[in-house]
Design a protein around this motif. Structure first.
Motif, PDB file in Angstrom:
ATOM      1  N   ARG B  44      -8.773  11.693 -79.018  1.00 47.88           N
ATOM      2  CA  ARG B  44      -9.237  10.871 -80.152  1.00 47.88           C
ATOM      3  C   ARG B  44      -8.120   9.987 -80.688  1.00 47.88           C
ATOM      4  N   GLY B  45      -7.188   9.620 -79.807  1.00 45.59           N
ATOM      5  CA  GLY B  45      -6.090   8.763 -80.232  1.00 45.59           C
ATOM      6  C   GLY B  45      -5.780   7.647 -79.240  1.00 45.59           C
ATOM      7  N   GLY B  46      -6.665   7.418 -78.293  1.00 39.01           N
ATOM      8  CA  GLY B  46      -6.455   6.334 -77.338  1.00 39.01           C
ATOM      9  C   GLY B  46      -5.456   6.648 -76.247  1.00 39.01           C
ATOM     10  N   GLN B  47      -5.134   7.917 -76.071  1.00 41.53           N
ATOM     11  CA  GLN B  47      -4.102   8.287 -75.113  1.00 41.53           C
ATOM     12  C   GLN B  47      -4.662   8.840 -73.800  1.00 41.53           C
ATOM     13  N   CYS B  63     -12.718   5.935 -78.835  1.00 45.93           N
ATOM     14  CA  CYS B  63     -12.153   6.598 -80.012  1.00 45.93           C
ATOM     15  C   CYS B  63     -11.254   5.678 -80.829  1.00 45.93           C
ATOM     16  N   VAL B  64     -10.810   4.545 -80.282  1.00 47.49           N
ATOM     17  CA  VAL B  64      -9.937   3.658 -81.059  1.00 47.49           C
ATOM     18  C   VAL B  64     -10.699   2.465 -81.627  1.00 47.49           C
TER      19      VAL B  64
END
Lengths: 265, 154
Positions: B44-47, B63-64
């Motif tokens: 949920r952090g674009g990773q 999620c971003v």
């Protein structure tokens, strides 16, 4: 609660005047994860991502003006800053998908602002405006938090360099936090360089004029200036930052200076 | 939370209209879940890339993206964005094990194959940056993608 997505910069400024506490969002790649994690719970969101007049890249002489929602990847593809200026940085900034959404201007409001070191070396200014005022004002790119409550950043003004180099230290080449970075540029107004504070990610501009950067034999002097500006905390860190600076100096004077995100540990 | 606190999001999902009401801070990932079409959610952090969708034709971690920013957008998941030749090659190469990352990376690699049919391994690895796979070690994914590219250009 409101989610506002204005279509023009003028309407965005009007919305900002009405909702000065709204969370401002560009690409969302930084603020949305913070909202996902519960770190931000805004009552209102002002989303600039839909600005029709906000993604322009306009060259004027030896300067370039970028709109507030120019995406990082779009800026690199445009080459308006000169071939290679952003190439190296992009390889060290986030992931390809995030670069397609993240905005240059928006990054300056994050901590750490990964792009601030490059934009500082390019003599960058943040352009701010408010609905109530007639004009624009310019701030250093490292002072995004100095905007007034009713102001918005409506663009960036950067110099086009004759030569540019960027060096970054990180544990791996992509998707890893920057430990330290150095950017150097030969500009019409004189040479400029910038360096991040070691591990802090906060851009610390070197003195505006960096004579050793323009001197092909001045690598050690330039490295000393960069190290003094970054104030690395340990001997290892000092050696690392000095190495980045010498590599930048070498690239500037090799004639094919390009941003490069070489990673050495 | 009252209904007034929600943002209404309408758009197109895999060729069909969808509708969701989510908080102002919600992401597109949340909106799709609220619409009954959940995606694999990882960091949920674009990773991690597991929730990557095609957003107006661009691979994007859902999620971003603020849900409100996706209003009116055309969203495609792997269900619609996947190139059949890529899916076949991934299956043949054993490039899907637990499968959690597969929908996201299929969207990204299908876009890559559609826009750059002539590929080499570094280009595929670059496209995989931001897609975490804890099972395969990536080599089978790279091999399968290059095989798909070869089939598309032959």
């Amino acid at each position: 609660m409101a989610y506002l997505r204005p279509a023009t910069i003028a309407s965005a400024l009007a919305a900002r005047a009405e909702l000065p506490r709204a969370l401002v969002c560009g690409g969302g790649t930084a603020v949305q994860p913070a909202m996902n994690a519960g770190l931000l719970r805004p009552a209102d969101v002002l989303d600039l991502g839909g600005l029709r007049d906000g993604a322009a890249i306009d060259a004027c002489g030896d300067r370039v003006r970028l709109g507030p929602v120019v995406r990082v990847a779009a800026a690199a593809r445009a080459h308006a800053l000169g071939a290679g200026v952003l190439d190296g940085l992009l390889r060290g900034f986030a992931t390809p998908a995030v670069r397609e959404r993240a905005t240059l201007t928006g990054n300056l409001f994050q901590a750490p602002a990964d792009l601030a070191v490059v934009l500082t070396a390019l003599d960058g200014s943040l352009i701010a405006a408010a609905a109530r005022s007639r004009g624009e004002r310019r701030l250093p790119v490292t002072t995004a938090d100095a905007l007034e409550p009713d102001e918005l950043a409506i663009g960036l003004d950067l110099a086009v360099p004759a030569a540019f180099a960027y060096e970054r230290l990180a544990v791996r080449e992509v998707a890893a936090p920057t430990l330290a970075a150095v950017a150097a540029a030969l500009l019409a107004g004189g040479p400029r360089a910038a360096v991040t504070g070691y591990r802090t990610g906060t851009a610390v501009p070197c003195p505006g004029a960096v004579p050793h950067l323009a001197d092909p034999a001045g690598a050690d002097g330039f490295a000393a200036e960069v190290v003094a500006a970054a104030a690395p905390p340990t001997p290892y860190a000092r050696r690392s930052v000095a190495a980045l600076a010498r590599r930048c100096h070498r690239r500037i004077h090799r004639g094919d200076a390009r941003g490069d995100a070489d990673v050495r540990r | 939370m009252s209904g007034d606190d929600l943002v209404e999001v309408r758009g197109t999902l895999d060729g069909e209209p969808y509708h969701a009401e989510v908080p102002v801070w919600a992401s597109l990932l949340d909106a799709l879940e609220a619409a009954g079409r959940p995606l694999p959610a990882g960091c949920r952090g674009g990773q991690c890339g597991s929730c990557t969708v095609s957003l107006d034709g661009v691979p994007t971690p859902a999620c971003v993206v603020p849900a409100g920013a996706a209003a009116g957008a055309v969203v495609e998941t792997a269900r619609r964005a996947a190139l059949p030749v890529l899916v076949a090659e991934l299956a043949a190469a054993g490039a899907t094990q637990c499968g959690y990352c597969s929908p996201g990376l299929v969207v990204a690699l299908s876009h890559l194959l559609s826009t750059s049919p002539s590929l080499d391994a570094p280009a595929v690895r670059e496209a995989l940056t931001g897609h975490l796979c804890r099972c395969t070690g990536y080599e089978a994914i790279v091999t399968a993608t290059l095989a798909a590219a070869a089939r598309l250009t032959s």
